[in-house]
Motif scaffolding. Structure first.
Motif, PDB file in Angstrom:
ATOM      1  N   GLU A 146       0.844  -1.019   0.236  1.00 23.07           N
ATOM      2  CA  GLU A 146      -0.080  -0.063  -0.112  1.00 23.07           C
ATOM      3  C   GLU A 146       1.042   1.354   0.066  1.00 23.07           C
ATOM      4  OE1 GLU A 146      -3.327  -0.399  -0.320  1.00 23.07           O
ATOM      5  OE2 GLU A 146      -3.130  -2.540  -0.130  1.00 23.07           O
ATOM      6  N   SER A 148       2.357   4.639   1.137  1.00 21.11           N
ATOM      7  CA  SER A 148       2.727   5.098   2.661  1.00 21.11           C
ATOM      8  C   SER A 148       3.963   6.021   2.629  1.00 21.11           C
ATOM      9  CB  SER A 148       2.921   3.862   3.477  1.00 21.11           C
ATOM     10  OG  SER A 148       4.080   3.515   3.209  1.00 21.11           O
ATOM     11  N   SER A 239      -2.130   7.297   3.304  1.00 19.07           N
ATOM     12  CA  SER A 239      -2.238   6.306   2.574  1.00 19.07           C
ATOM     13  C   SER A 239      -2.941   6.510   1.204  1.00 19.07           C
ATOM     14  CB  SER A 239      -3.528   5.353   3.529  1.00 19.07           C
ATOM     15  OG  SER A 239      -4.565   5.669   3.538  1.00 19.07           O
ATOM     16  N   GLU A 240      -3.572   5.543   0.671  1.00 19.69           N
ATOM     17  CA  GLU A 240      -4.167   6.036  -0.500  1.00 19.69           C
ATOM     18  C   GLU A 240      -5.260   6.924  -0.472  1.00 19.69           C
ATOM     19  OE1 GLU A 240      -5.007   5.787  -4.810  1.00 19.69           O
ATOM     20  OE2 GLU A 240      -3.373   4.312  -3.801  1.00 19.69           O
TER      21      GLU A 240
END
Length: 256
Positions: A146, A148, A239-240
């Motif tokens: 992910e 980050s 995050s995303e």
């Protein structure tokens, strides 16, 4: 303090204010980065004394000369950082350097606007471009899937003054060139997020709050220590979901 872990961090405009405090707090983490790069225009000058003092106590701190309006200087700093990283990438790039000269709608000139854009928009654009291969390398080497700040990220320090959806009044924030430059920086961040997402690089614009610095004045609400403590906590949670957006030092989304 932040729960994130960063193998390597680079902060521009690190000889004073938010940039300097950010370097101090990164170095003070329970697991500090293996490399903290702090850039300024004149590492040998008196304005860099605080950085030099820190470097004498922290062998993982590397001071780099970088003039954000000089492409040759940017490339030289990237090359030097790459040598120190010795085959590893750069996890976190914080484009913090900026200027905020007075400019009202009546007083602002073309050169005022252009000079602020050179530092506040073109600087982050060219710096990110120069360090992109190191950020890409860090993302590739990371075990995380992910987006980050621990994997690979670009943080562009923006301002509530660049918000169109929640614009401060001109009475309280009469700096036209600065405000316009931060709007442009926010869009640059969005473009970077759209393009660099496929490389695994997170891109976020950050409003640090109204901070007691040379730019923020003594009337500001936050100390640099409080602002940066909040910023590092936010870094650990990005995050995303925040990719390409503007957030503040408490993690709240800032309206465009």
């Amino acid at each position: 303090m932040s729960g994130g872990h960063y193998c390597s961090v680079l902060v521009t405009g690190a000889n004073r204010g938010i940039g300097l405090e950010m370097v101090k707090q990164f170095l003070g983490l329970p697991k500090p980065p293996q490399k903290v790069f702090a850039t300024c225009r004149d590492p040998q000058g008196s304005s860099a004394q605080a950085l030099k003092t820190l470097a004498s106590k922290h062998p993982n701190l590397v001071i780099l000369k970088l003039e954000s309006t000089d492409e040759a200087s940017i490339k030289a700093a990237a090359k030097e950082a790459e040598a120190h990283l010795a085959g590893n990438g750069l996890n976190l790039l914080v484009n913090n350097a900026g200027i905020m000269p007075p400019s009202t709608l009546e007083s602002v000139t073309q050169e005022d606007m252009l000079s602020v854009y050179r530092v506040n928009v073109l600087g982050p654009m060219m710096i990110t471009k120069a360090f992109l291969h190191l950020l890409t390398l860090a993302a590739k080497k990371s075990s995380g899937k992910e987006l980050s700040c621990s994997k690979a990220a670009v943080i562009n320090v923006s301002s509530i003054g660049g918000s169109i959806g929640n614009a401060p009044s001109m009475d309280t924030f009469p700096v036209v060139a600065y405000r316009c430059s931060k709007v442009a920086l926010n869009m640059l961040t969005r473009c970077q997020a759209l393009e660099f997402n496929k490389r695994g690089i997170l891109c976020v614009a950050l409003h640090p709050g109204w901070v007691k610095t040379d730019l923020g004045t003594d009337k500001a609400e936050l100390t640099t220590e409080d602002s940066v403590r909040g910023i590092l906590r936010v870094f650990s949670c990005l995050s995303e979901e925040q990719n390409g957006r503007v957030v503040d030092w408490e993690g709240r989304i800032v309206p465009w």
